[in-house]
Design a protein around this motif. Structure first.
Motif, short mmCIF file in Angstrom:
data_model
loop_
_atom_site.label_atom_id
_atom_site.label_comp_id
_atom_site.label_asym_id
_atom_site.label_seq_id
_atom_site.Cartn_x
_atom_site.Cartn_y
_atom_site.Cartn_z
N VAL A 137 -57.34 -121.28 3.70
CA VAL A 137 -57.86 -120.89 5.01
C VAL A 137 -56.74 -120.29 5.84
O VAL A 137 -55.63 -120.82 5.89
CB VAL A 137 -58.46 -122.10 5.75
CG1 VAL A 137 -59.14 -121.65 7.05
CG2 VAL A 137 -59.46 -122.84 4.86
N ILE A 138 -57.05 -119.18 6.49
CA ILE A 138 -56.09 -118.51 7.37
C ILE A 138 -56.75 -118.36 8.73
O ILE A 138 -57.81 -117.76 8.86
CB ILE A 138 -55.70 -117.13 6.81
CG1 ILE A 138 -55.04 -117.27 5.44
CG2 ILE A 138 -54.78 -116.38 7.77
CD1 ILE A 138 -55.15 -116.06 4.58
N ASP A 139 -56.13 -118.95 9.75
CA ASP A 139 -56.63 -118.86 11.13
C ASP A 139 -55.66 -118.01 11.94
O ASP A 139 -54.45 -118.25 11.89
CB ASP A 139 -56.74 -120.25 11.76
CG ASP A 139 -57.61 -121.19 10.95
OD1 ASP A 139 -58.72 -120.79 10.56
OD2 ASP A 139 -57.17 -122.34 10.70
N TYR A 140 -56.17 -117.04 12.66
CA TYR A 140 -55.28 -116.25 13.51
C TYR A 140 -56.05 -115.66 14.68
O TYR A 140 -57.28 -115.59 14.68
CB TYR A 140 -54.58 -115.16 12.70
CG TYR A 140 -55.46 -114.01 12.25
CD1 TYR A 140 -55.52 -112.81 12.97
CD2 TYR A 140 -56.21 -114.11 11.09
CE1 TYR A 140 -56.31 -111.77 12.54
CE2 TYR A 140 -57.00 -113.06 10.65
CZ TYR A 140 -57.05 -111.89 11.38
OH TYR A 140 -57.83 -110.85 10.96
N THR A 141 -55.31 -115.26 15.69
CA THR A 141 -55.87 -114.66 16.89
C THR A 141 -55.66 -113.16 16.84
O THR A 141 -54.55 -112.68 16.59
CB THR A 141 -55.22 -115.24 18.16
OG1 THR A 141 -55.42 -116.66 18.17
CG2 THR A 141 -55.83 -114.63 19.41
N VAL A 142 -56.73 -112.40 17.09
CA VAL A 142 -56.65 -110.94 17.03
C VAL A 142 -56.00 -110.41 18.30
O VAL A 142 -56.46 -110.73 19.41
CB VAL A 142 -58.05 -110.33 16.87
CG1 VAL A 142 -57.97 -108.81 16.76
CG2 VAL A 142 -58.75 -110.91 15.66
N ALA B 210 -49.94 -115.54 4.63
CA ALA B 210 -51.03 -115.52 5.60
C ALA B 210 -50.98 -114.24 6.44
O ALA B 210 -52.02 -113.64 6.73
CB ALA B 210 -50.95 -116.75 6.50
N HIS B 211 -49.79 -113.81 6.83
CA HIS B 211 -49.65 -112.58 7.62
C HIS B 211 -50.12 -111.37 6.82
O HIS B 211 -50.83 -110.51 7.36
CB HIS B 211 -48.19 -112.40 8.04
CG HIS B 211 -47.94 -111.14 8.80
ND1 HIS B 211 -48.30 -110.99 10.13
CD2 HIS B 211 -47.39 -109.95 8.41
CE1 HIS B 211 -47.98 -109.78 10.53
NE2 HIS B 211 -47.43 -109.13 9.51
N GLN B 212 -49.76 -111.29 5.56
CA GLN B 212 -50.18 -110.16 4.73
C GLN B 212 -51.70 -110.14 4.55
O GLN B 212 -52.33 -109.07 4.61
CB GLN B 212 -49.50 -110.24 3.36
CG GLN B 212 -48.02 -109.92 3.39
CD GLN B 212 -47.36 -110.18 2.04
OE1 GLN B 212 -47.69 -111.15 1.34
NE2 GLN B 212 -46.42 -109.33 1.67
N LEU B 213 -52.28 -111.31 4.36
CA LEU B 213 -53.73 -111.37 4.16
C LEU B 213 -54.48 -111.03 5.45
O LEU B 213 -55.52 -110.37 5.42
CB LEU B 213 -54.13 -112.74 3.64
CG LEU B 213 -53.71 -113.01 2.18
CD1 LEU B 213 -53.84 -114.49 1.86
CD2 LEU B 213 -54.55 -112.17 1.22
N ALA B 214 -53.96 -111.50 6.58
CA ALA B 214 -54.60 -111.15 7.85
C ALA B 214 -54.55 -109.65 8.09
O ALA B 214 -55.54 -109.04 8.53
CB ALA B 214 -53.91 -111.90 9.00
N ALA B 215 -53.41 -109.03 7.79
CA ALA B 215 -53.29 -107.58 7.95
C ALA B 215 -54.21 -106.86 6.97
O ALA B 215 -54.83 -105.84 7.30
CB ALA B 215 -51.85 -107.15 7.73
#
Length: 409
Positions: A290-295, A317-322
Protein backbone atom coordinates in the motif's frame (compact mmCIF):
# COMPACT_ATOMS: atom_id res chain seq x y z
CA UNK A 1 13.28 18.43 -22.29
CA UNK A 2 16.24 18.45 -24.64
CA UNK A 3 15.72 17.80 -28.28
CA UNK A 4 16.45 14.32 -29.60
CA UNK A 5 18.99 13.50 -32.25
CA UNK A 6 16.26 13.25 -34.87
CA UNK A 7 15.06 16.78 -34.24
CA UNK A 8 18.63 18.11 -34.23
CA UNK A 9 19.10 16.60 -37.66
CA UNK A 10 15.98 18.40 -38.84
CA UNK A 11 13.79 15.28 -39.15
CA UNK A 12 10.25 16.01 -38.05
CA UNK A 13 8.35 13.14 -36.41
CA UNK A 14 5.36 13.91 -38.64
CA UNK A 15 7.48 13.25 -41.73
CA UNK A 16 6.95 9.54 -41.04
CA UNK A 17 3.17 9.82 -40.86
CA UNK A 18 0.80 9.31 -43.77
CA UNK A 19 -2.17 7.14 -44.60
CA UNK A 20 0.17 5.02 -46.69
CA UNK A 21 2.17 4.30 -43.53
CA UNK A 22 -1.11 3.72 -41.68
CA UNK A 23 -2.19 0.96 -44.02
CA UNK A 24 1.20 -0.77 -43.78
CA UNK A 25 0.36 -1.41 -40.12
CA UNK A 26 -2.82 -3.21 -41.24
CA UNK A 27 -1.59 -5.19 -44.25
CA UNK A 28 -3.79 -7.03 -46.73
CA UNK A 29 -2.52 -10.40 -45.47
CA UNK A 30 -3.91 -9.70 -41.98
CA UNK A 31 -7.24 -8.63 -43.44
CA UNK A 32 -7.47 -11.80 -45.53
CA UNK A 33 -6.65 -13.98 -42.53
CA UNK A 34 -9.22 -12.23 -40.32
CA UNK A 35 -11.86 -12.54 -43.04
CA UNK A 36 -11.09 -16.24 -43.42
CA UNK A 37 -11.13 -16.89 -39.65
CA UNK A 38 -14.52 -15.20 -39.30
CA UNK A 39 -15.85 -16.75 -42.54
CA UNK A 40 -16.75 -13.35 -43.94
CA UNK A 41 -15.35 -13.92 -47.44
CA UNK A 42 -17.52 -13.14 -50.44
CA UNK A 43 -19.49 -15.78 -52.26
CA UNK A 44 -18.93 -13.92 -55.53
CA UNK A 45 -16.65 -11.16 -56.76
CA UNK A 46 -17.92 -7.72 -55.74
CA UNK A 47 -16.94 -4.10 -56.34
CA UNK A 48 -16.51 -3.76 -52.58
CA UNK A 49 -14.64 -6.87 -51.41
CA UNK A 50 -14.33 -7.45 -47.68
CA UNK A 51 -10.70 -6.32 -47.33
CA UNK A 52 -11.49 -3.03 -49.08
CA UNK A 53 -14.43 -2.44 -46.72
CA UNK A 54 -12.06 -2.63 -43.73
CA UNK A 55 -9.84 0.08 -45.23
CA UNK A 56 -12.95 2.10 -46.04
CA UNK A 57 -14.10 1.80 -42.41
CA UNK A 58 -10.75 3.22 -41.26
CA UNK A 59 -11.14 6.10 -43.70
CA UNK A 60 -14.67 6.75 -42.40
CA UNK A 61 -13.14 7.08 -38.91
CA UNK A 62 -10.61 9.59 -40.21
CA UNK A 63 -13.36 11.62 -41.89
CA UNK A 64 -16.13 11.52 -39.31
CA UNK A 65 -17.72 14.71 -40.71
CA UNK A 66 -17.95 13.50 -44.32
CA UNK A 67 -20.62 11.31 -45.87
CA UNK A 68 -19.96 7.91 -47.41
CA UNK A 69 -19.58 9.12 -50.98
CA UNK A 70 -17.09 11.86 -50.08
CA UNK A 71 -14.91 9.46 -48.11
CA UNK A 72 -15.05 6.89 -50.91
CA UNK A 73 -13.91 9.51 -53.44
CA UNK A 74 -11.02 10.52 -51.18
CA UNK A 75 -10.01 6.90 -50.85
CA UNK A 76 -9.98 6.25 -54.60
CA UNK A 77 -6.41 7.42 -55.07
CA UNK A 78 -5.08 5.31 -52.24
CA UNK A 79 -6.82 2.05 -53.10
CA UNK A 80 -5.83 2.23 -56.76
CA UNK A 81 -2.30 1.45 -55.59
CA UNK A 82 -3.14 -1.45 -53.28
CA UNK A 83 -2.36 -4.84 -54.87
CA UNK A 84 -5.42 -6.65 -56.15
CA UNK A 85 -7.77 -3.67 -55.83
CA UNK A 86 -10.00 -2.59 -58.71
CA UNK A 87 -11.65 0.38 -57.14
CA UNK A 88 -14.54 2.53 -58.27
CA UNK A 89 -16.11 4.91 -55.80
CA UNK A 90 -19.38 3.26 -54.65
CA UNK A 91 -22.69 4.79 -53.67
CA UNK A 92 -23.92 5.20 -50.11
CA UNK A 93 -26.30 2.28 -50.53
CA UNK A 94 -23.54 0.03 -51.82
CA UNK A 95 -21.31 0.94 -48.88
CA UNK A 96 -24.09 0.23 -46.38
CA UNK A 97 -24.76 -3.16 -47.98
CA UNK A 98 -21.02 -3.97 -47.97
CA UNK A 99 -20.78 -3.07 -44.27
CA UNK A 100 -23.75 -5.31 -43.52
CA UNK A 101 -22.18 -8.21 -45.40
CA UNK A 102 -18.89 -7.79 -43.55
CA UNK A 103 -20.31 -7.50 -40.03
CA UNK A 104 -18.28 -6.63 -36.91
CA UNK A 105 -16.30 -9.82 -36.33
CA UNK A 106 -13.63 -9.39 -39.07
CA UNK A 107 -12.80 -5.87 -37.85
CA UNK A 108 -12.62 -7.11 -34.27
CA UNK A 109 -10.34 -9.93 -35.40
CA UNK A 110 -8.06 -7.53 -37.30
CA UNK A 111 -7.74 -5.41 -34.16
CA UNK A 112 -6.95 -8.50 -32.08
CA UNK A 113 -4.21 -9.55 -34.51
CA UNK A 114 -2.42 -6.23 -35.00
CA UNK A 115 -2.98 -4.27 -31.77
CA UNK A 116 0.26 -4.74 -29.85
CA UNK A 117 2.20 -2.22 -27.73
CA UNK A 118 3.93 0.40 -29.86
CA UNK A 119 6.77 1.54 -27.61
CA UNK A 120 10.26 0.09 -27.74
CA UNK A 121 12.98 0.11 -25.12
CA UNK A 122 14.10 3.45 -26.60
CA UNK A 123 10.71 5.15 -26.20
CA UNK A 124 10.84 7.80 -23.48
CA UNK A 125 8.50 7.21 -20.53
CA UNK A 126 7.33 3.77 -21.65
CA UNK A 127 8.74 1.67 -18.81
CA UNK A 128 9.11 1.67 -15.06
CA UNK A 129 12.20 -0.46 -14.59
CA UNK A 130 11.51 -3.69 -16.44
CA UNK A 131 7.75 -3.13 -16.67
CA UNK A 132 5.85 -1.63 -19.59
CA UNK A 133 3.33 0.83 -18.11
CA UNK A 134 -0.26 0.18 -19.18
CA UNK A 135 -3.64 1.58 -18.14
CA UNK A 136 -7.23 0.40 -18.19
CA UNK A 137 -10.11 2.83 -18.52
CA UNK A 138 -13.60 3.13 -19.96
CA UNK A 139 -15.77 5.58 -21.85
CA UNK A 140 -19.13 5.80 -23.60
CA UNK A 141 -19.99 6.66 -27.19
CA UNK A 142 -23.28 8.20 -28.29
CA UNK A 143 -25.26 6.27 -30.91
CA UNK A 144 -28.06 7.14 -33.33
CA UNK A 145 -31.42 7.15 -31.56
CA UNK A 146 -32.98 4.12 -33.25
CA UNK A 147 -35.20 1.46 -31.66
CA UNK A 148 -32.65 -1.27 -32.43
CA UNK A 149 -29.78 0.65 -30.79
CA UNK A 150 -31.89 1.48 -27.74
CA UNK A 151 -32.86 -2.17 -27.31
CA UNK A 152 -29.26 -3.40 -27.67
CA UNK A 153 -27.29 -0.73 -25.80
CA UNK A 154 -29.77 1.01 -23.52
CA UNK A 155 -30.48 4.65 -22.91
CA UNK A 156 -29.64 6.44 -19.69
CA UNK A 157 -31.17 9.64 -18.36
CA UNK A 158 -29.24 12.90 -18.14
CA UNK A 159 -31.03 13.99 -14.99
CA UNK A 160 -34.77 14.20 -14.50
CA UNK A 161 -36.91 13.10 -17.44
CA UNK A 162 -34.48 14.38 -20.04
CA UNK A 163 -32.98 11.54 -22.06
CA UNK A 164 -29.75 11.25 -23.96
CA UNK A 165 -28.72 9.13 -26.91
CA UNK A 166 -28.30 5.39 -26.59
CA UNK A 167 -24.72 4.68 -25.57
CA UNK A 168 -22.16 1.92 -25.94
CA UNK A 169 -19.67 1.47 -23.12
CA UNK A 170 -16.09 0.65 -24.10
CA UNK A 171 -13.30 -0.50 -21.78
CA UNK A 172 -9.77 -0.65 -23.16
CA UNK A 173 -6.27 -1.46 -22.02
CA UNK A 174 -3.80 0.95 -23.56
CA UNK A 175 -0.09 1.64 -23.43
CA UNK A 176 0.53 4.80 -21.44
CA UNK A 177 3.46 6.11 -23.49
CA UNK A 178 1.84 5.71 -26.90
CA UNK A 179 -1.86 5.82 -25.88
CA UNK A 180 -2.34 2.88 -28.27
CA UNK A 181 -5.18 0.53 -27.24
CA UNK A 182 -4.09 -3.10 -27.27
CA UNK A 183 -7.21 -4.83 -25.90
CA UNK A 184 -10.84 -3.75 -25.64
CA UNK A 185 -14.38 -4.94 -25.09
CA UNK A 186 -17.74 -3.21 -25.30
CA UNK A 187 -21.33 -3.55 -24.15
CA UNK A 188 -24.40 -1.44 -23.51
CA UNK A 189 -24.46 1.51 -21.14
CA UNK A 190 -26.07 -0.76 -18.54
CA UNK A 191 -22.82 -2.70 -18.09
CA UNK A 192 -20.26 -1.53 -15.53
CA UNK A 193 -16.64 -0.90 -16.44
CA UNK A 194 -15.53 -3.39 -13.80
CA UNK A 195 -17.67 -6.14 -15.33
CA UNK A 196 -16.48 -5.49 -18.90
CA UNK A 197 -12.86 -5.38 -17.71
CA UNK A 198 -12.90 -9.03 -16.63
CA UNK A 199 -12.70 -10.15 -20.26
CA UNK A 200 -9.52 -8.11 -20.77
CA UNK A 201 -7.28 -9.22 -17.89
CA UNK A 202 -6.34 -12.48 -19.58
CA UNK A 203 -4.82 -10.42 -22.42
CA UNK A 204 -2.22 -8.94 -20.07
CA UNK A 205 1.24 -10.49 -20.18
CA UNK A 206 4.21 -10.74 -17.81
CA UNK A 207 6.36 -7.64 -18.10
CA UNK A 208 3.36 -5.29 -18.03
CA UNK A 209 2.41 -3.00 -15.14
CA UNK A 210 -1.32 -2.25 -15.28
CA UNK A 211 -2.55 0.95 -13.65
CA UNK A 212 -6.25 1.42 -12.87
CA UNK A 213 -8.53 3.92 -11.18
CA UNK A 214 -10.47 3.02 -8.04
CA UNK A 215 -13.60 1.94 -9.94
CA UNK A 216 -11.84 -1.22 -11.12
CA UNK A 217 -10.75 -2.63 -7.77
CA UNK A 218 -12.31 -5.78 -6.39
CA UNK A 219 -10.73 -8.88 -4.89
CA UNK A 220 -11.80 -11.11 -7.79
CA UNK A 221 -10.70 -8.52 -10.36
CA UNK A 222 -7.29 -8.20 -8.70
CA UNK A 223 -6.87 -11.97 -8.57
CA UNK A 224 -7.87 -12.38 -12.22
CA UNK A 225 -5.51 -9.66 -13.40
CA UNK A 226 -2.61 -11.05 -11.35
CA UNK A 227 -3.17 -14.52 -12.80
CA UNK A 228 -1.91 -13.13 -16.13
CA UNK A 229 1.55 -12.59 -14.64
CA UNK A 230 1.35 -8.81 -15.03
CA UNK A 231 2.07 -6.50 -12.10
CA UNK A 232 -0.67 -4.18 -10.84
CA UNK A 233 -0.84 -0.61 -9.53
CA UNK A 234 -4.44 0.29 -8.72
CA UNK A 235 -6.02 3.13 -6.82
CA UNK A 236 -8.50 2.13 -4.11
CA UNK A 237 -11.21 3.93 -2.22
CA UNK A 238 -10.19 5.47 1.10
CA UNK A 239 -13.08 3.56 2.69
CA UNK A 240 -11.60 0.16 1.85
CA UNK A 241 -10.36 -1.48 5.08
CA UNK A 242 -7.06 -3.31 4.80
CA UNK A 243 -5.35 -5.61 7.28
CA UNK A 244 -1.95 -4.13 8.14
CA UNK A 245 0.95 -6.60 8.08
CA UNK A 246 4.22 -4.71 8.06
CA UNK A 247 5.69 -1.22 7.54
CA UNK A 248 8.36 -0.82 4.85
CA UNK A 249 11.35 1.56 4.93
CA UNK A 250 10.14 3.75 2.05
CA UNK A 251 6.88 4.66 3.84
CA UNK A 252 4.73 2.05 2.11
CA UNK A 253 3.33 -0.95 3.97
CA UNK A 254 2.22 -4.51 3.38
CA UNK A 255 -1.42 -5.48 3.81
CA UNK A 256 -3.72 -8.42 3.26
CA UNK A 257 -6.75 -8.39 0.98
CA UNK A 258 -9.21 -11.24 1.38
CA UNK A 259 -12.10 -12.80 -0.44
CA UNK A 260 -15.37 -11.06 0.41
CA UNK A 261 -17.68 -12.61 2.99
CA UNK A 262 -15.04 -14.77 4.64
CA UNK A 263 -15.77 -15.58 8.26
CA UNK A 264 -13.90 -13.47 10.80
CA UNK A 265 -12.24 -16.54 12.28
CA UNK A 266 -10.90 -17.52 8.87
CA UNK A 267 -9.59 -13.98 8.27
CA UNK A 268 -7.73 -14.09 11.57
CA UNK A 269 -6.03 -17.35 10.57
CA UNK A 270 -5.07 -15.89 7.18
CA UNK A 271 -3.62 -12.76 8.82
CA UNK A 272 -1.57 -14.86 11.18
CA UNK A 273 -0.32 -17.01 8.31
CA UNK A 274 0.61 -13.93 6.27
CA UNK A 275 2.53 -12.37 9.17
CA UNK A 276 4.40 -15.67 9.60
CA UNK A 277 5.36 -15.65 5.93
CA UNK A 278 3.33 -18.75 5.09
CA UNK A 279 2.10 -19.37 1.54
CA UNK A 280 -1.51 -18.30 1.01
CA UNK A 281 -4.21 -19.62 -1.30
CA UNK A 282 -4.78 -16.69 -3.72
CA UNK A 283 -8.43 -17.70 -3.97
CA UNK A 284 -8.76 -16.58 -0.34
CA UNK A 285 -6.10 -13.96 0.43
CA UNK A 286 -3.32 -11.99 -1.26
CA UNK A 287 -0.50 -9.89 0.21
CA UNK A 288 -0.29 -6.45 -1.37
CA UNK A 289 1.72 -3.29 -0.84
CA UNK A 290 0.00 0.00 0.00
CA UNK A 291 1.22 3.47 -0.93
CA UNK A 292 -0.46 6.52 0.62
CA UNK A 293 0.38 10.00 -0.60
CA UNK A 294 -1.03 13.49 -0.97
CA UNK A 295 -1.42 14.93 -4.46
CA UNK A 296 0.30 18.33 -4.84
CA UNK A 297 -1.93 21.24 -5.93
CA UNK A 298 -5.15 19.33 -5.26
CA UNK A 299 -6.18 20.74 -1.90
CA UNK A 300 -4.53 17.92 -0.01
CA UNK A 301 -6.28 15.09 -1.86
CA UNK A 302 -5.07 11.74 -0.54
CA UNK A 303 -4.41 8.84 -2.90
CA UNK A 304 -4.27 5.21 -1.78
CA UNK A 305 -2.61 2.74 -4.13
CA UNK A 306 -2.31 -1.04 -4.09
CA UNK A 307 0.52 -2.73 -5.93
CA UNK A 308 1.67 -6.28 -6.45
CA UNK A 309 5.32 -5.10 -6.47
CA UNK A 310 6.11 -5.91 -2.86
CA UNK A 311 9.83 -5.13 -2.67
CA UNK A 312 10.77 -1.40 -2.47
CA UNK A 313 14.12 -2.23 -4.06
CA UNK A 314 12.23 -3.06 -7.27
CA UNK A 315 10.26 0.20 -7.23
CA UNK A 316 10.07 2.76 -4.43
CA UNK A 317 6.87 4.31 -3.19
CA UNK A 318 7.88 7.60 -4.83
CA UNK A 319 8.50 5.90 -8.18
CA UNK A 320 5.18 4.08 -8.06
CA UNK A 321 3.27 7.22 -7.12
CA UNK A 322 4.86 9.06 -10.05
CA UNK A 323 4.10 6.11 -12.31
CA UNK A 324 0.44 6.15 -11.31
CA UNK A 325 0.32 9.72 -12.56
CA UNK A 326 0.90 8.27 -16.04
CA UNK A 327 -2.46 6.54 -15.76
CA UNK A 328 -4.05 9.79 -16.84
CA UNK A 329 -2.46 9.14 -20.23
CA UNK A 330 -5.32 6.68 -20.74
CA UNK A 331 -7.75 9.58 -20.52
CA UNK A 332 -5.66 11.43 -23.08
CA UNK A 333 -6.09 8.46 -25.40
CA UNK A 334 -9.85 8.49 -24.83
CA UNK A 335 -9.94 12.20 -25.61
CA UNK A 336 -7.99 11.53 -28.81
CA UNK A 337 -10.62 9.09 -30.00
CA UNK A 338 -13.74 10.91 -28.82
CA UNK A 339 -12.73 14.53 -29.48
CA UNK A 340 -10.07 14.64 -32.18
CA UNK A 341 -10.91 11.57 -34.25
CA UNK A 342 -14.68 11.24 -33.92
CA UNK A 343 -15.34 14.88 -33.05
CA UNK A 344 -16.75 16.50 -29.89
CA UNK A 345 -20.44 15.90 -29.29
CA UNK A 346 -20.84 13.69 -32.36
CA UNK A 347 -22.74 10.43 -32.53
CA UNK A 348 -21.62 7.40 -34.50
CA UNK A 349 -22.93 6.77 -38.00
CA UNK A 350 -24.40 3.32 -37.45
CA UNK A 351 -28.13 2.87 -37.00
CA UNK A 352 -28.12 -0.87 -36.22
CA UNK A 353 -26.30 -2.73 -33.42
CA UNK A 354 -24.19 -4.91 -35.76
CA UNK A 355 -22.85 -1.84 -37.53
CA UNK A 356 -22.30 -0.03 -34.21
CA UNK A 357 -20.02 -2.84 -33.05
CA UNK A 358 -18.25 -2.77 -36.40
CA UNK A 359 -17.76 1.01 -36.29
CA UNK A 360 -16.39 1.01 -32.75
CA UNK A 361 -13.86 -1.71 -33.59
CA UNK A 362 -12.85 0.34 -36.63
CA UNK A 363 -12.29 3.40 -34.42
CA UNK A 364 -10.15 1.38 -32.02
CA UNK A 365 -8.17 -0.05 -34.93
CA UNK A 366 -7.64 3.39 -36.46
CA UNK A 367 -6.60 4.93 -33.15
CA UNK A 368 -4.14 2.09 -32.55
CA UNK A 369 -2.59 2.63 -35.97
CA UNK A 370 -2.35 6.42 -35.52
CA UNK A 371 -0.84 6.12 -32.03
CA UNK A 372 1.63 3.50 -33.24
CA UNK A 373 2.80 5.78 -36.05
CA UNK A 374 3.17 8.69 -33.63
CA UNK A 375 5.10 6.57 -31.13
CA UNK A 376 7.48 5.21 -33.76
CA UNK A 377 8.07 8.69 -35.14
CA UNK A 378 8.75 10.09 -31.66
CA UNK A 379 11.07 7.21 -30.77
CA UNK A 380 13.07 7.70 -33.97
CA UNK A 381 13.33 11.41 -33.18
CA UNK A 382 14.38 10.76 -29.58
CA UNK A 383 11.46 12.65 -28.03
CA UNK A 384 8.53 11.79 -25.78
CA UNK A 385 5.48 10.61 -27.82
CA UNK A 386 3.39 13.24 -26.03
CA UNK A 387 5.24 15.86 -28.05
CA UNK A 388 3.74 14.54 -31.30
CA UNK A 389 0.29 16.12 -31.50
CA UNK A 390 -2.55 13.70 -32.23
CA UNK A 391 -4.76 16.23 -34.02
CA UNK A 392 -1.83 17.33 -36.17
CA UNK A 393 -1.17 13.69 -37.05
CA UNK A 394 -4.80 13.13 -38.03
CA UNK A 395 -4.68 16.19 -40.28
CA UNK A 396 -1.51 14.98 -41.97
CA UNK A 397 -3.00 11.54 -42.57
CA UNK A 398 -6.17 13.10 -43.97
CA UNK A 399 -4.15 15.27 -46.35
CA UNK A 400 -2.14 12.27 -47.50
CA UNK A 401 -5.21 10.32 -48.63
CA UNK A 402 -5.21 11.84 -52.09
CA UNK A 403 -1.42 12.00 -52.32
CA UNK A 404 -0.78 9.03 -54.59
CA UNK A 405 2.96 9.31 -54.04
CA UNK A 406 2.39 8.10 -50.48
CA UNK A 407 1.12 4.77 -51.80
CA UNK A 408 3.28 4.27 -54.85
CA UNK A 409 5.18 0.95 -54.88
Amino acid sequence: MPQGDGERRGVRPTDLVSLGALTTLVPRSVLDEAIAVTEAHEVRVRKLPAHVVVYLLMALCLYADDDYEEVAEKLTGMLSYLPGSRWQAPTRGAITQARQRLGPEPVKEVFAQVAVPAASADTLGAFLGRWRVMAIDGFVLDLPDTPANIEEFGKDSAGGDETIFPQARVVAISECASHAPIAADLAGCWASEQTIAFSLYEQLTPGMLLTADRGFYGFDAWRQARASGAELLWRISASLRLDHLKDLPDGSWLALITKPRLRMSRKEKLRAAARAGAELDPAEAIVVRVIDYTVPDRDGEEIHLLTSILDPSDATAHQLAACYGQRWEAETGIDQLKTHLRGPGKILRSRTPELVYQEIWAYLLTQWALCTLMCRAATNAGIDPDRVKFLGTVRIVRRSVTDRAAFSP
